[in-house]
Write a protein that holds these residues in place. Structure first.
Motif, PDB file in Angstrom:
ATOM      1  N   GLU A 192      47.882  10.344 -20.140  1.00 51.84           N
ATOM      2  CA  GLU A 192      48.777   9.862 -19.080  1.00 51.84           C
ATOM      3  C   GLU A 192      48.722   8.335 -19.001  1.00 51.84           C
ATOM      4  O   GLU A 192      49.748   7.669 -18.855  1.00 51.84           O
ATOM      5  CB  GLU A 192      48.372  10.449 -17.719  1.00 51.84           C
ATOM      6  CG  GLU A 192      48.388  11.975 -17.648  1.00 51.84           C
ATOM      7  CD  GLU A 192      49.781  12.562 -17.501  1.00 51.84           C
ATOM      8  OE1 GLU A 192      50.753  11.788 -17.400  1.00 51.84           O
ATOM      9  OE2 GLU A 192      49.894  13.803 -17.501  1.00 51.84           O
ATOM     10  N   GLU A 240      53.061   8.286 -14.045  1.00 52.99           N
ATOM     11  CA  GLU A 240      52.097   8.637 -15.104  1.00 52.99           C
ATOM     12  C   GLU A 240      50.710   8.076 -14.764  1.00 52.99           C
ATOM     13  O   GLU A 240      49.696   8.731 -15.008  1.00 52.99           O
ATOM     14  CB  GLU A 240      52.554   8.117 -16.473  1.00 52.99           C
ATOM     15  CG  GLU A 240      53.968   8.528 -16.921  1.00 52.99           C
ATOM     16  CD  GLU A 240      54.213  10.028 -17.030  1.00 52.99           C
ATOM     17  OE1 GLU A 240      53.333  10.836 -16.676  1.00 52.99           O
ATOM     18  OE2 GLU A 240      55.325  10.405 -17.451  1.00 52.99           O
ATOM     19  N   HIS A 296      49.250  10.483 -12.411  1.00 54.36           N
ATOM     20  CA  HIS A 296      48.758  11.690 -13.095  1.00 54.36           C
ATOM     21  C   HIS A 296      47.379  11.429 -13.694  1.00 54.36           C
ATOM     22  O   HIS A 296      46.488  12.271 -13.627  1.00 54.36           O
ATOM     23  CB  HIS A 296      49.717  12.118 -14.218  1.00 54.36           C
ATOM     24  CG  HIS A 296      51.083  12.477 -13.726  1.00 54.36           C
ATOM     25  ND1 HIS A 296      52.138  12.716 -14.572  1.00 54.36           N
ATOM     26  CD2 HIS A 296      51.575  12.647 -12.474  1.00 54.36           C
ATOM     27  CE1 HIS A 296      53.218  13.005 -13.865  1.00 54.36           C
ATOM     28  NE2 HIS A 296      52.898  12.962 -12.594  1.00 54.36           N
ATOM     29  N   GLU A 349      56.771  15.884 -13.758  1.00 56.88           N
ATOM     30  CA  GLU A 349      57.187  15.883 -15.172  1.00 56.88           C
ATOM     31  C   GLU A 349      58.610  16.444 -15.299  1.00 56.88           C
ATOM     32  O   GLU A 349      59.394  15.998 -16.132  1.00 56.88           O
ATOM     33  CB  GLU A 349      56.245  16.713 -16.045  1.00 56.88           C
ATOM     34  CG  GLU A 349      54.787  16.245 -16.101  1.00 56.88           C
ATOM     35  CD  GLU A 349      54.564  14.849 -16.638  1.00 56.88           C
ATOM     36  OE1 GLU A 349      55.540  14.104 -16.833  1.00 56.88           O
ATOM     37  OE2 GLU A 349      53.391  14.477 -16.822  1.00 56.88           O
TER      38      GLU A 349
HETATM   39 FE   LIG Z   1      52.549  12.646 -16.722  1.00 52.81          FE
END
Ligand SMILES: [Fe+2]
Ligand SMILES: [Fe+2]
Length: 327
Positions: free
Chosen positions: A56, A86, A89, A169
């Motif tokens: 990520e 991201e 994440h 996502e």
């Molecule tokens: Fe991601």
């Protein structure tokens, strides 16, 4: 984790603990951080969750390069938000890994020393703005195929982190597809950019699911423990089946002469990715491996003062709370 003299080591845990672990897995219930778990289960999870977290964070780079070059304020805002997601994440997943008794700083160290990996896909370059769309469509799409089943992974903190991540996502995939749809409605040059990006990203995206099943030694154990729910080949097939109709609607050609609908199987047949390329990229010899790691290392070094400041602030807060408690 070190066993005290006289106390049983984790592998010699009382049979009732081992049985409880196995029953929990068999009943499709969750293993939680406080529960006993075999060493191998813990190690497999640490490796998988850390690799996921690293992916990520490194994955911010290929698209992040285009933030300053986005063609409009709207596209810039969208890309900014996506790249920031991201980062979120990654932080979520480092926290999930920490519930297994490892330290985030240590995992970062392992990545920087090359002892842990990240997804092979982020070692490919982004050549034009259509790459941003194709990454959203393919790479986030492949991530969804991989990660939706992980929402039922046997390890609680990992499964729960996946629920929110998958929602985001899915949003990423749609924004990528929407960008490509807009470009396909544009000029011939824009359509050519989209096709060029599709040609470059298709095979590396199929490789994201990992080596074929007969060359994936850890898969069977992960599936027995229900950390992983489907094999690499099954997930790859799902991705192809999902993506082909989307490519048709978009009006692009996927660069695989063997790609065709198989009536008997009710699925698409497709060609074999170049597994030697995957091996090369995984072992550090992809087009951008060095560049990605150099950037990550620099970001880590440049961020040292932020970590120090945060630690100093936390120490001050803790001291203040303690003094308050004493008073
Ligand atoms: Fe991601
Ligand atoms: Fe994403």
């Amino acid at each position: 984790m070190t066993a005290q003299a006289g106390s049983p080591s984790v592998d010699e845990a009382p049979p009732e603990l081992q049985k409880r672990f196995e029953d929990t897995i068999a009943r499709d219930q969750r293993i939680e951080p406080r529960d006993w778990m075999p060493d191998g289960y813990r190690k497999t999870l640490v490796r998988q969750v850390a690799q996921h977290a690293h992916s990520e964070i490194i994955g911010m780079q290929p698209e992040g390069e285009w933030i300053t070059r986005a063609p409009s304020l709207r596209r810039k805002a969208i890309l900014f938000a996506k790249v920031q997601d991201e980062a979120g994440h990654g932080l979520y997943l480092y926290s999930a890994a920490e519930t297994l008794g490892v330290d985030r700083a240590d995992l970062t160290e392992r990545l920087l020393e090359g002892r842990q990996k990240y997804s092979s896909i982020f070692n490919y370059p982004t050549r034009n703005f259509a790459d941003v769309g194709v990454i959203g469509w393919f790479v986030d799409g492949a991530a969804i195929c991989n990660q939706v089943p992980l929402c039922r992974s046997s390890y609680g903190p990992y499964a729960r982190a996946m629920v929110r991540i998958c929602k985001e996502e899915s949003f990423h995939q749609r924004q990528g597809y929407e960008l490509l749809m807009t470009m396909m409605r544009g000029t011939d040059a824009q359509r050519a950019m989209v096709q060029d990006a599709v040609d470059r990203w298709w095979w590396p995206s199929l490789m994201m699911f990992g080596p074929p099943d007969d060359d994936s030694p850890n898969s069977a154990r992960s599936m027995a423990w229900k950390i992983k729910r489907h094999s690499n080949d099954e997930l790859r097939q799902r991705f192809v089946d999902m993506t082909v109709p989307q490519a048709e609607k978009l009006g692009v050609t996927l660069p695989d002469p063997d790609l065709r609908w198989n009536e008997d199987r009710g699925r698409y047949d497709f060609g074999t990715p170049d597994w030697s390329e995957l091996k090369r990229v995984i072992t550090g010899d992809g087009p951008c491996n060095e560049e990605r790691m150099a950037r990550r290392r620099a970001a880590h070094e440049e961020g040292a003062w932020v970590r120090e400041a945060a630690a100093a602030h936390a120490a001050k807060q803790a001291a203040r709370t303690q003094n308050g408690a004493v008073a």
